[in-house]
Design a protein around this motif. Sequence first.
Motif, PDB file in Angstrom:
ATOM      1  N   TYR A  11     -63.239  -2.650  -8.802  1.00 54.57           N
ATOM      2  CA  TYR A  11     -64.089  -3.851  -8.782  1.00 54.57           C
ATOM      3  C   TYR A  11     -63.781  -4.779  -9.950  1.00 54.57           C
ATOM      4  N   LEU A  12     -63.803  -4.255 -11.175  1.00 53.41           N
ATOM      5  CA  LEU A  12     -63.516  -5.081 -12.343  1.00 53.41           C
ATOM      6  C   LEU A  12     -62.031  -5.387 -12.484  1.00 53.41           C
ATOM      7  N   GLY A  13     -61.187  -4.414 -12.202  1.00 51.29           N
ATOM      8  CA  GLY A  13     -59.757  -4.616 -12.373  1.00 51.29           C
ATOM      9  C   GLY A  13     -59.214  -5.735 -11.508  1.00 51.29           C
ATOM     10  N   THR A  14     -59.779  -5.878 -10.312  1.00 54.22           N
ATOM     11  CA  THR A  14     -59.319  -6.913  -9.396  1.00 54.22           C
ATOM     12  C   THR A  14     -59.649  -8.307  -9.914  1.00 54.22           C
ATOM     13  N   VAL A  15     -60.688  -8.414 -10.719  1.00 52.20           N
ATOM     14  CA  VAL A  15     -61.029  -9.683 -11.374  1.00 52.20           C
ATOM     15  C   VAL A  15     -60.267  -9.824 -12.694  1.00 52.20           C
ATOM     16  N   MET A  16     -60.064  -8.712 -13.380  1.00 54.86           N
ATOM     17  CA  MET A  16     -59.430  -8.714 -14.699  1.00 54.86           C
ATOM     18  C   MET A  16     -57.977  -9.167 -14.638  1.00 54.86           C
ATOM     19  N   VAL A  17     -57.217  -8.638 -13.680  1.00 56.48           N
ATOM     20  CA  VAL A  17     -55.777  -8.896 -13.650  1.00 56.48           C
ATOM     21  C   VAL A  17     -55.452 -10.384 -13.578  1.00 56.48           C
ATOM     22  N   PRO A  18     -56.027 -11.151 -12.642  1.00 56.71           N
ATOM     23  CA  PRO A  18     -55.677 -12.580 -12.621  1.00 56.71           C
ATOM     24  C   PRO A  18     -56.135 -13.339 -13.862  1.00 56.71           C
ATOM     25  N   GLU A  19     -57.222 -12.916 -14.483  1.00 54.28           N
ATOM     26  CA  GLU A  19     -57.679 -13.556 -15.727  1.00 54.28           C
ATOM     27  C   GLU A  19     -56.640 -13.358 -16.830  1.00 54.28           C
ATOM     28  N   LEU A  20     -56.120 -12.152 -16.958  1.00 49.96           N
ATOM     29  CA  LEU A  20     -55.124 -11.885 -17.995  1.00 49.96           C
ATOM     30  C   LEU A  20     -53.793 -12.559 -17.668  1.00 49.96           C
ATOM     31  N   GLN A  21     -53.438 -12.585 -16.397  1.00 48.26           N
ATOM     32  CA  GLN A  21     -52.209 -13.278 -16.009  1.00 48.26           C
ATOM     33  C   GLN A  21     -52.314 -14.779 -16.304  1.00 48.26           C
ATOM     34  N   ALA A  22     -53.474 -15.365 -16.026  1.00 48.67           N
ATOM     35  CA  ALA A  22     -53.667 -16.788 -16.286  1.00 48.67           C
ATOM     36  C   ALA A  22     -53.575 -17.097 -17.771  1.00 48.67           C
ATOM     37  N   ALA A  23     -53.914 -16.107 -18.611  1.00 47.94           N
ATOM     38  CA  ALA A  23     -53.811 -16.277 -20.059  1.00 47.94           C
ATOM     39  C   ALA A  23     -52.380 -16.084 -20.568  1.00 47.94           C
ATOM     40  N   GLY A  24     -51.457 -15.785 -19.666  1.00 43.40           N
ATOM     41  CA  GLY A  24     -50.049 -15.678 -20.038  1.00 43.40           C
ATOM     42  C   GLY A  24     -49.533 -14.283 -20.281  1.00 43.40           C
ATOM     43  N   HIS A  25     -50.348 -13.259 -20.007  1.00 46.51           N
ATOM     44  CA  HIS A  25     -49.921 -11.883 -20.259  1.00 46.51           C
ATOM     45  C   HIS A  25     -49.105 -11.339 -19.085  1.00 46.51           C
ATOM     46  N   ASP A  26     -48.208 -10.434 -19.395  1.00 48.74           N
ATOM     47  CA  ASP A  26     -47.408  -9.713 -18.407  1.00 48.74           C
ATOM     48  C   ASP A  26     -48.163  -8.430 -18.075  1.00 48.74           C
ATOM     49  N   VAL A  27     -48.781  -8.388 -16.891  1.00 46.58           N
ATOM     50  CA  VAL A  27     -49.732  -7.331 -16.554  1.00 46.58           C
ATOM     51  C   VAL A  27     -49.125  -6.338 -15.568  1.00 46.58           C
ATOM     52  N   THR A  28     -49.309  -5.047 -15.875  1.00 50.97           N
ATOM     53  CA  THR A  28     -48.987  -3.952 -14.965  1.00 50.97           C
ATOM     54  C   THR A  28     -50.262  -3.156 -14.737  1.00 50.97           C
ATOM     55  N   GLY A  29     -50.454  -2.676 -13.515  1.00 49.12           N
ATOM     56  CA  GLY A  29     -51.626  -1.878 -13.209  1.00 49.12           C
ATOM     57  C   GLY A  29     -51.320  -0.396 -13.162  1.00 49.12           C
ATOM     58  N   LEU A  30     -52.365   0.414 -13.290  1.00 50.13           N
ATOM     59  CA  LEU A  30     -52.260   1.870 -13.145  1.00 50.13           C
ATOM     60  C   LEU A  30     -53.521   2.337 -12.441  1.00 50.13           C
ATOM     61  N   ASP A  31     -53.355   3.003 -11.293  1.00 45.93           N
ATOM     62  CA  ASP A  31     -54.533   3.328 -10.488  1.00 45.93           C
ATOM     63  C   ASP A  31     -54.220   4.491  -9.560  1.00 45.93           C
ATOM     64  N   SER A  32     -55.237   5.283  -9.250  1.00 47.39           N
ATOM     65  CA  SER A  32     -55.099   6.373  -8.295  1.00 47.39           C
ATOM     66  C   SER A  32     -55.245   5.892  -6.856  1.00 47.39           C
ATOM     67  N   GLY A  33     -55.746   4.678  -6.653  1.00 43.50           N
ATOM     68  CA  GLY A  33     -55.850   4.108  -5.319  1.00 43.50           C
ATOM     69  C   GLY A  33     -57.089   4.483  -4.538  1.00 43.50           C
ATOM     70  N   PHE A  34     -58.086   5.097  -5.178  1.00 42.84           N
ATOM     71  CA  PHE A  34     -59.302   5.490  -4.461  1.00 42.84           C
ATOM     72  C   PHE A  34     -59.951   4.298  -3.752  1.00 42.84           C
ATOM     73  N   PHE A  35     -59.948   3.139  -4.386  1.00 44.11           N
ATOM     74  CA  PHE A  35     -60.702   1.996  -3.886  1.00 44.11           C
ATOM     75  C   PHE A  35     -59.812   0.825  -3.488  1.00 44.11           C
ATOM     76  N   ALA A  36     -58.527   1.088  -3.323  1.00 45.62           N
ATOM     77  CA  ALA A  36     -57.583   0.007  -3.024  1.00 45.62           C
ATOM     78  C   ALA A  36     -57.922  -0.715  -1.726  1.00 45.62           C
ATOM     79  N   ASP A  37     -58.475   0.006  -0.742  1.00 43.55           N
ATOM     80  CA  ASP A  37     -58.768  -0.595   0.556  1.00 43.55           C
ATOM     81  C   ASP A  37     -60.212  -1.086   0.675  1.00 43.55           C
ATOM     82  N   CYS A  38     -60.965  -1.035  -0.396  1.00 49.02           N
ATOM     83  CA  CYS A  38     -62.374  -1.469  -0.357  1.00 49.02           C
ATOM     84  C   CYS A  38     -62.441  -2.979  -0.575  1.00 49.02           C
TER      85      CYS A  38
END
Length: 340
Positions: A11-38
């Motif tokens: 829930y938070l990560g999906t909002v966090m990633v574009p915010e950090l990308q917009a700030a110019g950061h090179d973002v990589t994710g790490l996740d088990s995928g439990f909620f990827a389809d939610c």
Amino acid sequence: MRVLVTGHEGYLGTVMVPELQAAGHDVTGLDSGFFADCILGDAPEPPPGIAVDLRDVTVEQLAGFDAVVHLAALSNDPLGALAPQITYDINHHASVRLARLAKAAGVRRFLYASTCSVYGAAGNGLVTEDAPLRPLTPYAESKVRVEDDVAAIADSGFSPVFLRNATAFGFSPRLRADIVLNNLVGYAVLTGEVRVLSDGTPWRPLVHAQDIARAFATCLTAPLEAIHCRAYNVGTETNNLTVAEIAQAVVETVPDSKLLITGESGADPRSYRVDFSYARKELGFEAAWSIPDGAAELYREYTARGLTSDAFFQRFTRLAHLTSLKESGVLDDELRRIGA
């Protein structure tokens, strides 16, 4: 800055990633995928990702990053009460292990998503970061333990910061329906009732998911000497409301909805009002979203994207979704993927 975000498919990560990308950061994710389809609506554009259980991360996977933003967790009190040992294994032990591996890999900044629920039953006064911590649930207790254990390994080359988020609200493409404002708005849209199961008197501080993302972005670029081993409450005093007041904001947002305070779950001992002035004074950060604005956003998104009862009560409710994954043979009793 190269940034690793754990829990980027939540829930938070999906909002966090574009915010950090917009700030110019090179973002990589790490996740088990439990909620990827939610997902409600369109699927978000994913960043490069590492598919791994938090308990199995290696030091090699952390090499080359300047910062870790650690969001991944079993993230609510009902789940923690049902499976407290798994909550401690993932939220506490795996989080501290992640911090140690990050330090060994040369990561300088470690931003940890803690929670204001560490204050527990704090009464009516505004609590600052220096207040006694009185966690009342395995979820909150695990957060306190991580703060203590990660602070113990801080040094001149490894700077953790602990962001004690108020209860999140607001729309995310990977929705959660089991947090208070999101839940009340969704239930009202689907049934016409704003249903409060407690007596409505406990205090809750709330903060929008986008404001949480902005707070993390602020800490990524703050001087290390300013944030080194510090805790910051993330939110705004205007969003310190009782559950009944939060519910009333929903009534005023969702047309023809009616408030129903049942009291069936009894008195809730978790009650706290929070002071957020440290982040304003030291970081220049201030949360922008109000509860009425968040309720309006949720109502607009729920209705536009066709929220259904099945999705609301199952896919977007953490405990129900993980239970479904276990019953369907995707996860075992330790919440590990079967056959992985």
